[in-house]
Scaffold this motif. Structure first.
Motif, PDB file in Angstrom:
ATOM      1  N   GLY A   1      -0.177   2.455   8.044  1.00 53.21           N
ATOM      2  CA  GLY A   1      -0.016   1.390   9.065  1.00 53.21           C
ATOM      3  C   GLY A   1      -1.769   1.070   9.029  1.00 53.21           C
ATOM      4  O   GLY A   1      -2.619   1.534   8.017  1.00 53.21           O
ATOM      5  N   GLY A   2      -1.593   0.042   9.916  1.00 53.52           N
ATOM      6  CA  GLY A   2      -2.798  -0.616   9.750  1.00 53.52           C
ATOM      7  C   GLY A   2      -3.693   0.057  10.316  1.00 53.52           C
ATOM      8  O   GLY A   2      -4.906  -0.024  10.177  1.00 53.52           O
ATOM      9  N   GLY A   3      -3.842   1.061  11.413  1.00 52.02           N
ATOM     10  CA  GLY A   3      -4.965   2.016  11.984  1.00 52.02           C
ATOM     11  C   GLY A   3      -4.277   3.206  12.178  1.00 52.02           C
ATOM     12  O   GLY A   3      -2.950   3.659  11.379  1.00 52.02           O
TER      13      GLY A   3
ATOM     14  N   THR B   1       7.007   4.925   2.985  1.00 50.03           N
ATOM     15  CA  THR B   1       7.024   2.859   4.394  1.00 50.03           C
ATOM     16  C   THR B   1       5.951   2.573   5.233  1.00 50.03           C
ATOM     17  O   THR B   1       4.757   3.478   5.634  1.00 50.03           O
ATOM     18  CB  THR B   1       8.123   3.173   5.438  1.00 50.03           C
ATOM     19  OG1 THR B   1       8.555   2.301   6.018  1.00 50.03           O
ATOM     20  CG2 THR B   1       7.917   4.796   6.110  1.00 50.03           C
ATOM     21  N   PRO B   2       5.728   1.216   5.326  1.00 49.56           N
ATOM     22  CA  PRO B   2       4.851   0.447   5.928  1.00 49.56           C
ATOM     23  C   PRO B   2       5.302   1.056   7.422  1.00 49.56           C
ATOM     24  O   PRO B   2       6.354   0.935   8.157  1.00 49.56           O
ATOM     25  CB  PRO B   2       5.031  -0.934   6.430  1.00 49.56           C
ATOM     26  CG  PRO B   2       6.445  -1.272   5.825  1.00 49.56           C
ATOM     27  CD  PRO B   2       6.629   0.057   4.257  1.00 49.56           C
ATOM     28  N   ILE B   3       4.412   1.072   8.732  1.00 51.45           N
ATOM     29  CA  ILE B   3       4.198   1.386  10.083  1.00 51.45           C
ATOM     30  C   ILE B   3       4.979   0.081  10.907  1.00 51.45           C
ATOM     31  O   ILE B   3       3.542  -0.443  10.485  1.00 51.45           O
ATOM     32  CB  ILE B   3       3.576   2.576  10.614  1.00 51.45           C
ATOM     33  CG1 ILE B   3       3.381   3.753   9.782  1.00 51.45           C
ATOM     34  CG2 ILE B   3       3.364   2.359  11.808  1.00 51.45           C
ATOM     35  CD1 ILE B   3       4.502   4.269  10.330  1.00 51.45           C
TER      36      ILE B   3
ATOM     37  N   ARG C   1       1.064  -1.712   0.034  1.00 53.11           N
ATOM     38  CA  ARG C   1       0.020  -0.004  -0.226  1.00 53.11           C
ATOM     39  C   ARG C   1       0.906   1.522  -0.048  1.00 53.11           C
ATOM     40  O   ARG C   1       0.478   2.257  -0.712  1.00 53.11           O
ATOM     41  CB  ARG C   1      -0.878   0.320   1.211  1.00 53.11           C
ATOM     42  CG  ARG C   1      -2.293  -0.855   1.199  1.00 53.11           C
ATOM     43  CD  ARG C   1      -2.541  -0.569   2.329  1.00 53.11           C
ATOM     44  NE  ARG C   1      -3.811  -2.348   2.828  1.00 53.11           N
ATOM     45  CZ  ARG C   1      -3.165  -3.136   3.180  1.00 53.11           C
ATOM     46  NH1 ARG C   1      -2.183  -3.628   3.688  1.00 53.11           N
ATOM     47  NH2 ARG C   1      -5.039  -4.017   3.468  1.00 53.11           N
ATOM     48  N   SER C   2       2.000   1.386   0.858  1.00 53.66           N
ATOM     49  CA  SER C   2       2.643   2.401   0.460  1.00 53.66           C
ATOM     50  C   SER C   2       3.658   2.585  -0.152  1.00 53.66           C
ATOM     51  O   SER C   2       3.761   4.017  -0.887  1.00 53.66           O
ATOM     52  CB  SER C   2       3.776   3.078   1.777  1.00 53.66           C
ATOM     53  OG  SER C   2       4.892   1.358   1.847  1.00 53.66           O
ATOM     54  N   ARG C   3       3.656   1.923  -1.141  1.00 50.78           N
ATOM     55  CA  ARG C   3       4.250   1.862  -2.511  1.00 50.78           C
ATOM     56  C   ARG C   3       3.433   2.602  -3.532  1.00 50.78           C
ATOM     57  O   ARG C   3       3.733   3.294  -4.218  1.00 50.78           O
ATOM     58  CB  ARG C   3       5.077   0.660  -2.960  1.00 50.78           C
ATOM     59  CG  ARG C   3       5.847   0.089  -4.130  1.00 50.78           C
ATOM     60  CD  ARG C   3       6.449  -0.698  -4.769  1.00 50.78           C
ATOM     61  NE  ARG C   3       7.206  -1.235  -5.895  1.00 50.78           N
ATOM     62  CZ  ARG C   3       6.702  -0.633  -7.047  1.00 50.78           C
ATOM     63  NH1 ARG C   3       5.685  -0.478  -7.631  1.00 50.78           N
ATOM     64  NH2 ARG C   3       7.547  -0.826  -7.771  1.00 50.78           N
TER      65      ARG C   3
END
Ligand code: FMN
Length: 175
Positions: A110-112, A76-78, A17-19
Motif C-alpha cells: 500500500g501507499g502507506g 495485491t496492491p491496496i 511492488r506487490s508482484r
C-alpha cells in the motif's frame, strides 16, 4: 513429488511492488522444496471472461492451476482500503472450497501504513471463504519500504517466514 505452488498477482501495473514480493515468496518456497511454482498475472487474462461474461481457456487454465496447487500465494496492491478488484473478480470465479486442503500466503502493498490491516481484515477472509488454511504471517509492505523496486530486508525476512510456515503446513496438511 509436492503439489505445485501457484502465485496470483492482482496488480494491473506492469511494474508492481506487490508482484515483486510475490516473486520473492515463490523463490523462497522453491528453495524449501515446497514444489514447482508458477506465477499468474491476473491482469493478463481477458477482462470480459474475468467478469464472467464468457468462458475463456486462459481463465479456465488459471482456475485449474489454483485447484491443482498445494500452496497458493496471493499478492495485491491496496486499492480503496482493500485488495484489488482484479483479485476479487478472479476469486468470484472459483468454485466453493476451491482452496480447501491448501495453504495460502497473503501479500499486499500500500501507499502507506494506514491500510495494513487489509491483510487481516480483507485478504484473510477472502482466502478463508474458499477454504484456505492461511499462514500466521501475512505480508504488508509500504511504498517507502522499496528502493528502485527492491524491498527492504525486513520485508524480505517476513516473506521468508511466511514461506517457511506455508511449506511446513503444506507438508502436514491432511484435513
Ligand atoms: C486506484 C488506487 C487506489 C489506491 N488506494 C490505496 C489505499 O486505499 N490505501 C493505500 O495504502 N494505498 C493505496 N494506493 C496505493 C497502492 O496500493 C500502492 O502504491 C501499491 O504499492 C501499488 O502496488 P503495485 O505496485 O503492486 O501495483 C492506491 C493506488 C491506486 C492506483
Amino acid at each position: 513429488m509436492s503439489a505445485p505452488v501457484i502465485g496470483l498477482s492482482g496488480s494491473p501495473k506492469a511494474t508492481s511492488r506487490s508482484r515483486a514480493l510475490l516473486e520473492l515468496a515463490l523463490a523462497a518456497l522453491e528453495r524449501q522444496a515446497a514444489g514447482p511454482s508458477r506465477l499468474i498475472d491476473l491482469a493478463a487474462l481477458p477482462s470480459d471472461a474475468l467478469l464472467g461474461r464468457r468462458e475463456d481457456p486462459a481463465v479456465a487454465a488459471a482456475i485449474q492451476g489454483v485447484l491443482d496447487a498445494g500452496i497458493v500465494v496471493v499478492s495485491t496492491p491496496i486499492y480503496r482500503a482493500t485488495y484489488s478488484g482484479l483479485l476479487k473478480v478472479f476469486f468470484d470465479l472459483l468454485p466453493q472450497d476451491a482452496l480447501a486442503r491448501k495453504v495460502a500466503i497473503p501479500i499486499a502493498t500500500g501507499g502507506g501504513s494506514t491500510h495494513l490491516l487489509a491483510v487481516d481484515h480483507g485478504l484473510r477472509p477472502l482466502l478463508a471463504s474458499v477454504g484456505a488454511l492461511v499462514v500466521a504471517t501475512g505480508v504488508y509492505g509500504t511504498d517507502a519500504q522499496f528502493r528502485a523496486g527492491v524491498p527492504e530486508p525486513a520485508l524480505v525476512e517476513r516473506i521468508e517466514r511466511a514461506a517457511l510456515e506455508a511449506a511446513s503446513l503444506a507438508s502436514g496438511v491432511t484435513i
